[in-house]
Write a protein that holds these residues in place. Structure first.
Motif, PDB file in Angstrom:
ATOM      1  N   GLU A  19       0.837  -1.190   0.000  1.00  0.00           N
ATOM      2  CA  GLU A  19       0.000   0.000   0.000  1.00  0.00           C
ATOM      3  C   GLU A  19       0.876   1.245   0.000  1.00  0.00           C
ATOM      4  OE1 GLU A  19      -3.582   1.995   2.660  1.00  0.00           O
ATOM      5  OE2 GLU A  19      -2.592   0.146   3.275  1.00  0.00           O
ATOM      6  N   GLU A  20       0.536   2.220  -0.832  1.00  0.00           N
ATOM      7  CA  GLU A  20       1.319   3.442  -0.890  1.00  0.00           C
ATOM      8  C   GLU A  20       1.186   4.224   0.411  1.00  0.00           C
ATOM      9  OE1 GLU A  20       3.328   3.713  -3.037  1.00  0.00           O
ATOM     10  OE2 GLU A  20       2.650   2.901  -4.928  1.00  0.00           O
ATOM     11  N   PRO A  21       2.206   4.984   0.807  1.00  0.00           N
ATOM     12  CA  PRO A  21       2.163   5.767   2.039  1.00  0.00           C
ATOM     13  C   PRO A  21       1.050   6.800   2.004  1.00  0.00           C
ATOM     14  CG  PRO A  21       4.405   5.610   1.159  1.00  0.00           C
ATOM     15  CD  PRO A  21       3.481   5.089   0.098  1.00  0.00           C
ATOM     16  N   GLU A  22       0.611   7.216   3.178  1.00  0.00           N
ATOM     17  CA  GLU A  22      -0.452   8.205   3.296  1.00  0.00           C
ATOM     18  C   GLU A  22      -0.096   9.495   2.577  1.00  0.00           C
ATOM     19  OE1 GLU A  22      -3.869  10.169   4.048  1.00  0.00           O
ATOM     20  OE2 GLU A  22      -3.461   8.039   4.363  1.00  0.00           O
ATOM     21  N   VAL A  23       1.202   9.846   2.565  1.00  0.00           N
ATOM     22  CA  VAL A  23       1.622  11.095   1.923  1.00  0.00           C
ATOM     23  C   VAL A  23       1.253  11.100   0.442  1.00  0.00           C
ATOM     24  CG1 VAL A  23       3.953  10.285   1.369  1.00  0.00           C
ATOM     25  CG2 VAL A  23       3.521  12.724   1.616  1.00  0.00           C
ATOM     26  N   ARG A  25      -1.414   9.703  -0.927  1.00  0.00           N
ATOM     27  CA  ARG A  25      -2.841  10.018  -1.033  1.00  0.00           C
ATOM     28  C   ARG A  25      -3.107  11.489  -0.722  1.00  0.00           C
ATOM     29  NH1 ARG A  25      -2.660   4.838   1.165  1.00  0.00           N
ATOM     30  NH2 ARG A  25      -2.749   5.579   3.320  1.00  0.00           N
ATOM     31  N   THR A  26      -2.346  12.040   0.219  1.00  0.00           N
ATOM     32  CA  THR A  26      -2.501  13.461   0.564  1.00  0.00           C
ATOM     33  C   THR A  26      -2.137  14.345  -0.621  1.00  0.00           C
ATOM     34  OG1 THR A  26      -2.001  13.048   2.900  1.00  0.00           O
ATOM     35  CG2 THR A  26      -1.715  15.309   2.093  1.00  0.00           C
ATOM     36  N   ARG A  29      -4.792  14.257  -3.323  1.00  0.00           N
ATOM     37  CA  ARG A  29      -5.942  15.112  -3.031  1.00  0.00           C
ATOM     38  C   ARG A  29      -5.620  16.586  -3.272  1.00  0.00           C
ATOM     39  NH1 ARG A  29      -6.523  11.368   1.353  1.00  0.00           N
ATOM     40  NH2 ARG A  29      -5.383  12.792   2.732  1.00  0.00           N
ATOM     41  N   GLY A  62      -4.126   8.303  -6.607  1.00  0.00           N
ATOM     42  CA  GLY A  62      -3.052   7.638  -5.881  1.00  0.00           C
ATOM     43  C   GLY A  62      -2.495   6.399  -6.527  1.00  0.00           C
ATOM     44  N   ASP A  90       8.646  15.238   0.461  1.00  0.00           N
ATOM     45  CA  ASP A  90       7.887  14.146   1.067  1.00  0.00           C
ATOM     46  C   ASP A  90       7.879  12.891   0.205  1.00  0.00           C
ATOM     47  OD1 ASP A  90       6.835  15.606   3.407  1.00  0.00           O
ATOM     48  OD2 ASP A  90       5.814  16.805   1.890  1.00  0.00           O
ATOM     49  N   ALA A  94       8.874   7.925  -0.512  1.00  0.00           N
ATOM     50  CA  ALA A  94       7.579   7.324  -0.836  1.00  0.00           C
ATOM     51  C   ALA A  94       7.587   6.648  -2.193  1.00  0.00           C
ATOM     52  CB  ALA A  94       6.488   8.390  -0.794  1.00  0.00           C
ATOM     53  N   LYS A  98       8.454  -0.818  -0.394  1.00  0.00           N
ATOM     54  CA  LYS A  98       8.409  -0.829   1.064  1.00  0.00           C
ATOM     55  C   LYS A  98       9.681  -1.412   1.660  1.00  0.00           C
ATOM     56  CE  LYS A  98       5.653  -2.328   5.016  1.00  0.00           C
ATOM     57  NZ  LYS A  98       6.811  -2.871   5.755  1.00  0.00           N
TER      58      LYS A  98
END
Length: 283
Positions: A19-23, A25-26, A29, A62, A90, A94, A98
Motif C-alpha cells: 500500500e502506498e504511504p499516506e503522503v 494520497r494526501t 488530493r 493515488g 515528502d 515514498a 516498502k
C-alpha cells in the motif's frame, strides 16, 4: 514499455510496493483541489503540463506517484505559488518499494553496517548501470518503469556515503562477483572503479574473499548487519523473493560472529584494493 517522463509506478506492483504511504494520497488530493480551483479538467491539466488525461487521473487517485518534475509543472500550471512543489521532499522515500524504505531507515539509523555478498556486488557499491543490468535480468521480466523505479531506489540509498557523522561501513565481496561481467565488460569496469573510489573513504573498508579459500564461514549465504546507536545489532538476509529482518538478539549475535569470521578469512582491505586494481587492469 515506454516510461512517460515525470511519472513512476504502475499502480499494479502490489508485491513490492504494497500500500502506498499516506503522503501519496494526501498529495493526490491536493493536486485535485488545486486543479479544480484553477478551473482545469483532468484533460486540460494534462495538456498544460504535457501529460495525458489518463495519467493525471491516476495521480489524483493515488495509483501513480509523481516525480519532482511533475509536481513542479502542476504547481506552475495552477499557480500554486510553490504549495504543490513543496511536496517534493515528502516523496523522496515514498517512491520506493516498502522493503527499500525499511532498509533505508535501518541504514539511516545505524552507526555501523557490515555486509557480505556472494552472488553480485553489494547494493551500496553498485553503479547505476550495474543495478539496471541486474533488474533487467529478473525473471519474470520487469517492465521498464518498474526497473527505473528500482534503480532510483537503490541509488538513493547511497547517500549514506555523504552522511556526517559518518557511519563505519565494511563490505566483503566474493571474488567471483568481481569477475562476473554482469551487464557486459564496460559495466563491470565501471563498478570496479566505483569500488576503488569508495574504498578510499576513511570510514569504509572493502574486502575480497578469494575463491581459493579452503575454510569459509559464509556458506550460509549473504547477510547484512546494522548496529544502532544504543548498541543493538539487527541483521538482514535475502534470498530469491524473500527478505527478512532479524532483531532477535540471539540470532543476530550468531550472524555478527559469523561475519567477523568471514572478515578474518578474507583479504585485508589494503590487499583487497590491490586485488581489485589488478582485476580492473585485466577487464
Amino acid at each position: 514499455m515506454a516510461v512517460e517522463a515525470g511519472l513512476l509506478g504502475s499502480g499494479t506492483e502490489q508485491q513490492d510496493w504494497e500500500e502506498e504511504p499516506e503522503v501519496v494520497r494526501t498529495i493526490a488530493r491536493q493536486i485535485k483541489l488545486w486543479r479544480e480551483r484553477a478551473g482545469f479538467t483532468q484533460a486540460g491539466l494534462g495538456l498544460a503540463i504535457g501529460f495525458s488525461e489518463e495519467l493525471v487521473a491516476k495521480v489524483e487517485c493515488g495509483q501513480r506517484i509523481p516525480t519532482a518534475q511533475f509536481l513542479e509543472k502542476v504547481d506552475e500550471a495552477v499557480n500554486a505559488g510553490g504549495m504543490v512543489a513543496a511536496f517534493k521532499a515528502d516523496l523522496v522515500t515514498a517512491r520506493y518499494p516498502k522493503k527499500v524504505r525499511d532498509l533505508a531507515k535501518l541504514e539511516a539509523e545505524s552507526v555501523e553496517i557490515g555486509a557480505y555478498s556472494n552472488h553480485n556486488i553489494q547494493g551500496l557499491l553498485q553503479t547505476e548501470d550495474y543495478t539496471r543490468a541486474l533488474f533487467k535480468m529478473r525473471r519474470p521480466l520487469l517492465d521498464e518503469e518498474t526497473i527505473e523505479r528500482q534503480v532510483a531506489a537503490r541509488m538513493a540509498r547511497q547517500v549514506i556515503f555523504e552522511r556526517w557523522p559518518a557511519p563505519i561501513l565494511s563490505f566483503v565481496q566474493e571474488e567471483a562477483t568481481l569477475r562476473c561481467p554482469l551487464g557486459g565488460r564496460e559495466v563491470l569496469r565501471g563498478v570496479l572503479e566505483r569500488m576503488l573510489e569508495i574504498g578510499q573513504l576513511r570510514n569504509v573498508e572493502i574486502q575480497v574473499m578469494p575463491t581459493d579459500r579452503e575454510d569459509h564461514a559464509g556458506m550460509g549465504g549473504q547477510l547484512c548487519l546494522f548496529e544502532t546507536p544504543d548498541g543493538l545489532t539487527v541483521a538482514h538476509t535475502e534470498v530469491q523473493q524473500f527478505s527478512r529482518v532479524i532483531a532477535d538478539r540471539k540470532h543476530a549475535h550468531v550472524l555478527k560472529a559469523r561475519y567477523g569470521i568471514i572478515r578474518a578469512q578474507a583479504l585485508t582491505p589494503r590487499e583487497s584494493m590491490t586485488f581489485i586494481e589488478k582485476l580492473l587492469g585485466e577487464t
